[in-house]
Design an enzyme around this catalytic site. Structure first.
Site, mmCIF file in Angstrom:
data_model
loop_
_atom_site.group_PDB
_atom_site.id
_atom_site.type_symbol
_atom_site.label_atom_id
_atom_site.label_comp_id
_atom_site.label_asym_id
_atom_site.label_seq_id
_atom_site.Cartn_x
_atom_site.Cartn_y
_atom_site.Cartn_z
ATOM 1 N N PHE A 198 -81.800 48.598 -54.531
ATOM 2 C CA PHE A 198 -80.518 48.567 -54.076
ATOM 3 C C PHE A 198 -79.845 48.547 -52.524
ATOM 4 C CE2 PHE A 198 -77.967 48.675 -58.055
ATOM 5 C CZ PHE A 198 -78.723 48.517 -58.653
ATOM 6 N N LEU A 199 -80.803 47.958 -51.949
ATOM 7 C CA LEU A 199 -80.449 47.780 -50.434
ATOM 8 C C LEU A 199 -80.539 46.457 -49.641
ATOM 9 C CD1 LEU A 199 -82.665 50.935 -48.900
ATOM 10 C CD2 LEU A 199 -80.599 50.821 -49.128
ATOM 11 N N GLY A 235 -70.283 44.260 -57.430
ATOM 12 C CA GLY A 235 -69.361 43.418 -58.421
ATOM 13 C C GLY A 235 -69.540 43.996 -59.724
ATOM 14 N N CYS A 282 -69.108 47.672 -64.396
ATOM 15 C CA CYS A 282 -69.709 48.889 -64.275
ATOM 16 C C CYS A 282 -69.307 49.229 -63.336
ATOM 17 C CB CYS A 282 -70.629 48.989 -65.067
ATOM 18 S SG CYS A 282 -71.478 48.638 -66.210
HETATM 19 N N1 NAD Z 1 -72.052 45.470 -69.472
HETATM 20 C C1 NAD Z 1 -72.673 46.184 -69.195
HETATM 21 O O1 NAD Z 1 -73.786 46.138 -68.282
HETATM 22 C C2 NAD Z 1 -72.757 47.959 -69.392
HETATM 23 C C3 NAD Z 1 -73.630 48.528 -68.898
HETATM 24 C C4 NAD Z 1 -73.989 49.678 -69.375
HETATM 25 C C5 NAD Z 1 -72.984 50.212 -69.619
HETATM 26 N N2 NAD Z 1 -71.875 49.592 -69.725
HETATM 27 C C6 NAD Z 1 -70.651 49.621 -70.276
HETATM 28 O O2 NAD Z 1 -70.484 50.086 -72.428
HETATM 29 C C7 NAD Z 1 -69.199 49.564 -72.849
HETATM 30 C C8 NAD Z 1 -69.278 48.656 -73.240
HETATM 31 O O3 NAD Z 1 -69.086 47.376 -71.860
HETATM 32 P P1 NAD Z 1 -69.361 45.971 -72.776
HETATM 33 O O4 NAD Z 1 -69.682 45.866 -71.042
HETATM 34 O O5 NAD Z 1 -70.622 45.760 -73.888
HETATM 35 O O6 NAD Z 1 -67.938 45.020 -73.319
HETATM 36 P P2 NAD Z 1 -67.272 44.050 -73.546
HETATM 37 O O7 NAD Z 1 -66.589 43.730 -73.442
HETATM 38 O O8 NAD Z 1 -68.655 43.467 -73.763
HETATM 39 O O9 NAD Z 1 -67.950 44.067 -75.141
HETATM 40 C C9 NAD Z 1 -66.706 45.417 -75.941
HETATM 41 C C10 NAD Z 1 -66.321 44.553 -77.346
HETATM 42 O O10 NAD Z 1 -65.881 45.517 -78.282
HETATM 43 C C11 NAD Z 1 -65.235 44.943 -79.287
HETATM 44 N N3 NAD Z 1 -64.190 46.269 -79.406
HETATM 45 C C12 NAD Z 1 -63.117 46.793 -79.084
HETATM 46 N N4 NAD Z 1 -62.544 47.723 -79.701
HETATM 47 C C13 NAD Z 1 -63.312 47.843 -81.432
HETATM 48 C C14 NAD Z 1 -63.150 48.357 -82.634
HETATM 49 N N5 NAD Z 1 -62.104 48.766 -82.966
HETATM 50 N N6 NAD Z 1 -63.749 47.488 -83.616
HETATM 51 C C15 NAD Z 1 -64.662 47.188 -83.718
HETATM 52 N N7 NAD Z 1 -65.034 46.071 -82.078
HETATM 53 C C16 NAD Z 1 -64.693 46.417 -81.060
HETATM 54 C C17 NAD Z 1 -64.311 43.861 -78.625
HETATM 55 O O11 NAD Z 1 -64.049 42.814 -79.119
HETATM 56 C C18 NAD Z 1 -65.629 44.130 -77.423
HETATM 57 O O12 NAD Z 1 -66.474 42.702 -78.266
HETATM 58 C C19 NAD Z 1 -67.976 49.412 -71.442
HETATM 59 O O13 NAD Z 1 -67.912 51.373 -71.362
HETATM 60 C C20 NAD Z 1 -68.818 49.695 -70.174
HETATM 61 O O14 NAD Z 1 -68.883 50.500 -69.190
HETATM 62 C C21 NAD Z 1 -71.585 48.110 -69.648
#
Ligand code: NAD
Length: 438
Positions: A253-254, A261, A264
């Protein structure tokens, strides 16, 4: 063991597939009918994540992984229900939007008919777990459950390896019963001696934000050092190596770049700033990081324009890479979302290529011409800008690049080329925090 995974996105689908690989029976649920139909009927993976298609296919074939839009069906016989829905920035104030999490909690309450561990895998602010418990208790006073926080640390692009071989697993669980379920689910990771931290709910929730904001701070730190390097004639690559070899600092991370972006860091830094302000313990470092990063993404377009003589009216700029990082199709808060429109605003025509992100990108940009390959993108362009460091951009045939571009000009916002090499090749070259050529 059997679990339901609510939310079949980047985190839910990867976590669900990986748990099924651990031998757990997993039912992934999503409200998005097209996503579930595609997965169920055609084995269609809705996101680009290396290795995920094979993992989903093998575990589906083995009968351990299935998909549904019906939560009741998914929860039947489940020992745990994971909530892995989105927690985007709330429009207007930057707080995490918890409406998806709370809606999921209400739905879970409705279908709970045995002891269930409700696990928040979504990144949620301190206090959310207790609120989820309150919502479930209110909706279903007879429910027998515990709420656990189990934040996810996977990185898009290497998500499967990160899930299967994590540096650590964090579990905020406050009863023996819930801890026992979580231990059983992560049994495979115990066997490979992964550190598993059991903490209080609030602590676990905060660990996730503290980790992400620390990493965002580290990136922002080296980005500012890069700006100083440009002024004083130092080289940020060497500075990063020189400090990173100090074990207290570490080399990861350097990498100086156009600003962080992704799905997260931007939303999580902002959400933690808001939480801290609400609790009267402002995090001034993170507040500054957020504002520096916002300005930086905007300043990058100006850097390009300046290197092209201060006026890009009527020029065609070839852009390589649109996603916020390589090996994903995720465009959320990608620096390109600031840089591309700003270049258009300045009068440039943008021709772009991204190996996996163009479909998503097309939802965000107007008037961008999409090319079929990196070389197709640069043919006849006035300059080339590298925005995302996909591997295939690291080893471009520079002789060919020179013949394709109108003039050999490369602005490398990811520092994947070297000023000396570019000079030898006869390019005008502008990296970040290193010597410019020409
Ligand atoms: N993307 C990453 O790299 C990452 C890494 C660590 C943590 N997170 C965290 O994980 C969480 C999810 O992120 P993501 O990137 O997977 O999001 P995403 O938008 O890709 O997926 C979320 C999914 O949840 C579904 N959904 C919403 N409400 C619902 C419900 N009531 N019932 C069923 N399905 C439902 C949506 O249709 C969507 O497909 C966030 O809080 C994010 O901050 C993400």
């Amino acid at each position: 063991m059997r679990i339901a995974m609510i939310g079949t996105g980047y985190v839910g689908l990867v976590s669900g597939a990986c748990f099924s690989e651990f031998g757990v029976d997993v039912v992934c649920v999503d409200k998005d009918v097209r996503k579930i139909d595609g997965l169920r009927e055609r084995g269609e993976i809705p996101i680009y994540e290396p290795g995920l298609d094979a993992l989903v296919a093998s575990n589906t074939a083995a009968g351990r992984l299935s998909f549904t839009t019906n939560l009741k069906e998914a929860m039947a016989g489940a020992d745990a229900v994971f909530i892995a829905v989105g927690t985007p920035s709330r429009r207007g104030d930057g707080h995490a939007d918890l409406s998806y999490v709370y809606n999921a909690a209400r739905e879970v309450a409705e279908h709970m008919d045995r002891y269930t561990v409700v696990v928040t895998k979504s990144t949620v602010p301190v206090g959310t777990g207790r609120e989820v418990a309150r919502i479930i208790r209110e909706a279903n006073p007879a429910a027998d459950f515990d709420v656990v926080s189990n934040p996810e640390f996977l990185r898009e692009g290497s998500a499967i390896n990160d899930f299967m071989r994590p540096d650590r697993v964090v579990i905020g669980a406050e009863t023996e019963r819930a801890q026992a379920v979580m231990r059983q689910l992560y049994r495979v990771l115990y066997l490979i001696e992964t550190p598993i931290l059991f903490t209080a709910l609030e602590t676990s929730e905060l660990i996730k934000y503290a980790a992400n904001t620390f990493l965002a701070t580290k990136i922002t730190f080296i980005n500012e050092i890069a700006d100083l390097c440009e002024k004083v004639g130092a080289d940020v690559h060497d500075v990063a190596r020189g400090i990173g070899l100090d074990g207290r600092i570490g080399r990861k991370f350097l990498h100086a770049g156009p600003g962080y972006g992704g799905s997260c860091f931007p939303k999580d830094t902002l959400a933690l700033v808001k939480t801290a302000q609400d609790f009267g313990a402002p995090l001034r470092i993170i507040e500054t990081v957020v504002s520096i990063n916002d300005q930086r993404k905007k300043a990058m377009a100006d850097k390009v324009v300046q290197f092209l003589g201060g006026d890009v009216t009527g020029k065609t700029i070839a852009v390589l890479g649109l996603t916020f990082k390589p090996n994903t199709d995720d465009m959320r808060d990608s620096p390109s979302l600031d840089i591309v429109p700003a270049l258009q605003q300045a009068g440039a025509t943008i021709r772009a290529f991204d190996p996996e992100g163009m479909h998503e990108a097309a939802k965000h940009f107007t008037n961008v011409l999409y090319a079929e390959s990196a070389y197709d993108c640069m043919a006849g362009a006035d300059a080339l800008v590298i925005l995302t460091e996909w591997n295939e951009f690291r080893a471009l045939d520079l002789d060919r690049v020179k013949t394709l571009l109108k003039a050999p000009v490369l602005i490398d916002l990811r520092n994947i080329y070297n000023p000396d090499d570019m000079e030898a090749q006869g390019f005008r070259y502008s990296p970040i925090g290193r010597r410019s050529v020409g």
